[in-house]
Design an enzyme around this catalytic site. Sequence first.
Site, PDB file in Angstrom:
ATOM      1  N   CYS A  14      43.134  38.658  35.112  1.00  0.00           N
ATOM      2  CA  CYS A  14      44.652  38.286  35.498  1.00  0.00           C
ATOM      3  C   CYS A  14      44.560  36.917  36.138  1.00  0.00           C
ATOM      4  O   CYS A  14      43.320  36.295  36.372  1.00  0.00           O
ATOM      5  CB  CYS A  14      45.164  39.401  36.615  1.00  0.00           C
ATOM      6  SG  CYS A  14      44.075  39.209  38.010  1.00  0.00           S
ATOM      7  N   HIS A  44      35.353  43.273  41.249  1.00  0.00           N
ATOM      8  CA  HIS A  44      34.570  44.360  40.818  1.00  0.00           C
ATOM      9  C   HIS A  44      34.203  44.397  39.484  1.00  0.00           C
ATOM     10  O   HIS A  44      34.539  45.112  38.609  1.00  0.00           O
ATOM     11  CB  HIS A  44      35.619  45.903  41.123  1.00  0.00           C
ATOM     12  CG  HIS A  44      36.031  45.911  42.565  1.00  0.00           C
ATOM     13  ND1 HIS A  44      35.276  46.003  43.733  1.00  0.00           N
ATOM     14  CD2 HIS A  44      37.442  46.121  42.822  1.00  0.00           C
ATOM     15  CE1 HIS A  44      35.966  46.345  44.710  1.00  0.00           C
ATOM     16  NE2 HIS A  44      37.207  46.253  44.177  1.00  0.00           N
ATOM     17  N   CYS A  98      44.969  36.158  46.478  1.00  0.00           N
ATOM     18  CA  CYS A  98      45.830  35.976  45.178  1.00  0.00           C
ATOM     19  C   CYS A  98      47.183  35.429  45.848  1.00  0.00           C
ATOM     20  O   CYS A  98      47.714  36.319  46.757  1.00  0.00           O
ATOM     21  CB  CYS A  98      45.905  37.104  44.492  1.00  0.00           C
ATOM     22  SG  CYS A  98      47.151  37.048  43.108  1.00  0.00           S
ATOM     23  N   GLU A 128      42.750  45.432  49.953  1.00  0.00           N
ATOM     24  CA  GLU A 128      43.980  44.632  49.882  1.00  0.00           C
ATOM     25  C   GLU A 128      44.953  45.466  51.050  1.00  0.00           C
ATOM     26  O   GLU A 128      45.619  44.712  51.910  1.00  0.00           O
ATOM     27  CB  GLU A 128      44.520  44.780  48.537  1.00  0.00           C
ATOM     28  CG  GLU A 128      45.727  44.052  48.336  1.00  0.00           C
ATOM     29  CD  GLU A 128      46.526  44.121  47.164  1.00  0.00           C
ATOM     30  OE1 GLU A 128      45.892  44.280  45.990  1.00  0.00           O
ATOM     31  OE2 GLU A 128      47.714  44.287  46.984  1.00  0.00           O
ATOM     32  N   THR A 171      49.559  45.564  45.195  1.00  0.00           N
ATOM     33  CA  THR A 171      49.711  45.034  44.055  1.00  0.00           C
ATOM     34  C   THR A 171      49.416  45.585  42.703  1.00  0.00           C
ATOM     35  O   THR A 171      50.009  45.444  41.366  1.00  0.00           O
ATOM     36  CB  THR A 171      49.147  43.465  43.826  1.00  0.00           C
ATOM     37  OG1 THR A 171      47.817  43.842  44.144  1.00  0.00           O
ATOM     38  CG2 THR A 171      49.741  42.622  44.815  1.00  0.00           C
ATOM     39  N   ASN A 229      42.732  48.701  39.778  1.00  0.00           N
ATOM     40  CA  ASN A 229      43.759  48.483  38.628  1.00  0.00           C
ATOM     41  C   ASN A 229      43.287  49.012  37.356  1.00  0.00           C
ATOM     42  O   ASN A 229      44.150  49.554  36.528  1.00  0.00           O
ATOM     43  CB  ASN A 229      44.268  46.925  38.449  1.00  0.00           C
ATOM     44  CG  ASN A 229      43.162  46.141  37.852  1.00  0.00           C
ATOM     45  OD1 ASN A 229      42.959  46.398  36.658  1.00  0.00           O
ATOM     46  ND2 ASN A 229      42.204  45.622  38.625  1.00  0.00           N
ATOM     47  N   SER A 272      39.788  42.633  36.239  1.00  0.00           N
ATOM     48  CA  SER A 272      38.404  41.983  36.674  1.00  0.00           C
ATOM     49  C   SER A 272      37.413  42.305  35.361  1.00  0.00           C
ATOM     50  O   SER A 272      36.204  42.033  35.960  1.00  0.00           O
ATOM     51  CB  SER A 272      37.978  42.943  38.100  1.00  0.00           C
ATOM     52  OG  SER A 272      37.928  44.038  37.893  1.00  0.00           O
TER      53      SER A 272
HETATM   54  S1  SF4 Z   1      47.667  40.721  42.702  1.00  0.00           S
HETATM   55 FE1  SF4 Z   1      45.591  41.254  42.049  1.00  0.00          FE
HETATM   56  S2  SF4 Z   1      46.021  42.122  39.870  1.00  0.00           S
HETATM   57 FE2  SF4 Z   1      47.743  40.677  40.305  1.00  0.00          FE
HETATM   58  S3  SF4 Z   1      47.434  38.798  39.850  1.00  0.00           S
HETATM   59 FE3  SF4 Z   1      46.701  38.742  42.018  1.00  0.00          FE
HETATM   60  S4  SF4 Z   1      44.535  39.341  41.730  1.00  0.00           S
HETATM   61 FE4  SF4 Z   1      45.573  39.771  39.683  1.00  0.00          FE
END
Ligand code: SF4
Length: 289
Positions: A14, A44, A98, A128, A171, A229, A272
């Site tokens: 992502c 990961h 992020c 997170e 997220t 995820n 990832s």
């Molecule tokens: S929140 Fe996590 S899954 Fe979503 S774009 Fe950011 S790093 Fe990627």
Amino acid sequence: MPKEVKLAKYAGFCYGVKRAVETVKKIKAENPDKNISVLGELIHNTHVINELEKLGIKTLTEIPEHGDGICVIRSHGESPEVFEKIKQAGFEPIDLTCPDVKKVQQKAIELAKDGYFVVIVGKSEHPEVIAIKANAQLYTDKVVVAASIDQLEPYKAEIKSHRKVGVVVQTTQRITTLNSIVEYLTSISKELHIANTICASTAMRQTEAKELAQDSDLVIVVGSKKSANTTHLAEILKDITNTIHIENEDELESYSDLIKSSQKISVTAGASTPQDIIENVLNKLRKEQ
Ligand code: SF4
């Protein structure tokens, strides 16, 4: 009939992960003589961690008493306390949280400041979530983390007695988990504020994969078993069609019967999972046709 193998459009890195991996490599290239480390695994994926190690980028499992050089904060984010400890140890912190995770932290802070009882939907041990909780706790002690209604039950009386309840969500959570928790909270709270903070990248990946699964005999989800995820993606798809979750092409052998008997196979991957691992899986599948 020939076997059809399709790759999902939203498979692999992502933008948050891509940004973290590219930036950390750039930092090392621009500072060849400095120690560059990352607190926790940047993503990961062992393959990527080994690649970074070869470039001289270390992964720290904890903050040492004394350090030097740059210490990168990965996309999951960290608590303000951890930022402080990194500085005190002698590192220069560089924040690669992020932007979507930052938004959740900000929303949790906002709710806490506005007097809401904060509910964070997610797993309490997820890095997170730990950072989101720590940020909210700077302004209130009324914060709980729950990944299911059962985990909220012990707080029922406390939530009921509180006038306002605010919800944020990790997220990469499943929308169904958020929905069930919101439904429960609706029945026990007077004022409910919901911030659906599932990131756009996760939502698009899950929606596309669900559509593909409906038209597939088998879906192969590629990515680390430690990645939330990727695991959520596999869980969602298992409800729709045959789904296997593998870390790399070597694991395909264990499912050879299922693969042979499937005509339409779709491949997707977690946020990832590097592109070359996805390619290796596709190549092996296509060779076996
Ligand atoms: S929140 Fe996590 S899954 Fe979503 S774009 Fe950011 S790093 Fe990627």
